[in-house]
Design a protein around this motif. Sequence first.
Motif, PDB file in Angstrom:
ATOM      1  N   LEU A  45     -14.854  -3.110 -14.746  1.00  0.00           N
ATOM      2  CA  LEU A  45     -15.126  -1.903 -13.978  1.00  0.00           C
ATOM      3  C   LEU A  45     -13.854  -1.074 -13.828  1.00  0.00           C
ATOM      4  N   LEU A  46     -13.943   0.202 -14.190  1.00  0.00           N
ATOM      5  CA  LEU A  46     -12.849   1.151 -13.966  1.00  0.00           C
ATOM      6  C   LEU A  46     -13.342   2.189 -12.969  1.00  0.00           C
ATOM      7  N   MET A  47     -12.536   2.451 -11.954  1.00  0.00           N
ATOM      8  CA  MET A  47     -12.858   3.440 -10.927  1.00  0.00           C
ATOM      9  C   MET A  47     -11.929   4.636 -11.107  1.00  0.00           C
ATOM     10  N   ARG A  48     -12.485   5.842 -11.032  1.00  0.00           N
ATOM     11  CA  ARG A  48     -11.656   7.044 -11.153  1.00  0.00           C
ATOM     12  C   ARG A  48     -11.225   7.498  -9.767  1.00  0.00           C
ATOM     13  N   ARG A  49      -9.923   7.612  -9.573  1.00  0.00           N
ATOM     14  CA  ARG A  49      -9.346   7.996  -8.287  1.00  0.00           C
ATOM     15  C   ARG A  49      -9.706   9.442  -7.952  1.00  0.00           C
ATOM     16  N   ASP A  50      -9.919   9.687  -6.667  1.00  0.00           N
ATOM     17  CA  ASP A  50     -10.200  11.031  -6.191  1.00  0.00           C
ATOM     18  C   ASP A  50      -9.072  11.965  -6.610  1.00  0.00           C
ATOM     19  N   LEU A  51      -9.422  13.196  -6.957  1.00  0.00           N
ATOM     20  CA  LEU A  51      -8.429  14.177  -7.395  1.00  0.00           C
ATOM     21  C   LEU A  51      -7.403  14.498  -6.310  1.00  0.00           C
ATOM     22  N   TYR A  60      -8.133   6.799 -14.008  1.00  0.00           N
ATOM     23  CA  TYR A  60      -8.929   5.582 -13.850  1.00  0.00           C
ATOM     24  C   TYR A  60      -8.003   4.432 -13.478  1.00  0.00           C
ATOM     25  N   GLU A  61      -8.512   3.550 -12.639  1.00  0.00           N
ATOM     26  CA  GLU A  61      -7.777   2.345 -12.281  1.00  0.00           C
ATOM     27  C   GLU A  61      -8.711   1.149 -12.417  1.00  0.00           C
ATOM     28  N   ALA A  62      -8.121   0.026 -12.732  1.00  0.00           N
ATOM     29  CA  ALA A  62      -8.895  -1.194 -12.940  1.00  0.00           C
ATOM     30  C   ALA A  62      -8.826  -2.056 -11.692  1.00  0.00           C
ATOM     31  N   THR A  63      -9.063  -1.438 -10.554  1.00  0.00           N
ATOM     32  CA  THR A  63      -8.931  -2.195  -9.317  1.00  0.00           C
ATOM     33  C   THR A  63      -9.613  -1.490  -8.159  1.00  0.00           C
ATOM     34  N   ALA A  64      -9.905  -2.251  -7.151  1.00  0.00           N
ATOM     35  CA  ALA A  64     -10.293  -1.741  -5.835  1.00  0.00           C
ATOM     36  C   ALA A  64      -9.414  -2.505  -4.858  1.00  0.00           C
ATOM     37  N   GLY A  65      -9.019  -1.870  -3.778  1.00  0.00           N
ATOM     38  CA  GLY A  65      -8.190  -2.607  -2.833  1.00  0.00           C
ATOM     39  C   GLY A  65      -7.519  -1.723  -1.815  1.00  0.00           C
ATOM     40  N   GLY A  66      -6.733  -2.377  -0.962  1.00  0.00           N
ATOM     41  CA  GLY A  66      -6.013  -1.673   0.081  1.00  0.00           C
ATOM     42  C   GLY A  66      -5.384  -2.654   1.054  1.00  0.00           C
TER      43      GLY A  66
END
Length: 171
Positions: A45-51, A60-66
């Motif tokens: 899964l790749l997520m595209r970061r908010d502009l 795109y990033e290959a992660t979710a987190g914080g």
Amino acid sequence: MEIWDGYFRDGTFADVELVRGESILNGLYHLVCEVLVRHIDGDYLLMRRDLSKPNYGGCYEATAGGSALKGEDKFACIKRELFEETGIMSNEFEEIGHFVFDDDNCIFYTFLCVTDCDKESIKLQKGETISYKWVNEREFVNFINSGEMIPSQKKRYFDFFVEKDYINSDI
């Protein structure tokens, strides 16, 4: 206001509250967790970061987190972050990395989550992500080696990528 628990560099609990955006005293750290998501069919899964994100907006990033919130351990943090940023619910996380970033006063834990979720059910988090895509393993390896992957994320997942033979350890 986001409140974090403070930790010492070795990961032991410091019994101190830290506030996001405020200076962190020397010798104190907060926990940050991220997860690489792989579907049981092998896709990533790749997520595209908010502009509007100040760093790497639109990438795109290959992660979710914080960051872990006050009272959360690394597993509670990654479970919450994964759900908030993707809508995926899981209790299955394999820890694949651990890093201390002295410059940012954080202790990073990286995880892998293998899921059987409905691939069309991914939820976007307002202000964080604007789209997503699933890529097969070959496309994922190309993404890692193309220069498109956010360098700091590639660095945090480096040992895992070498172990999977996705990149050359001499890079």
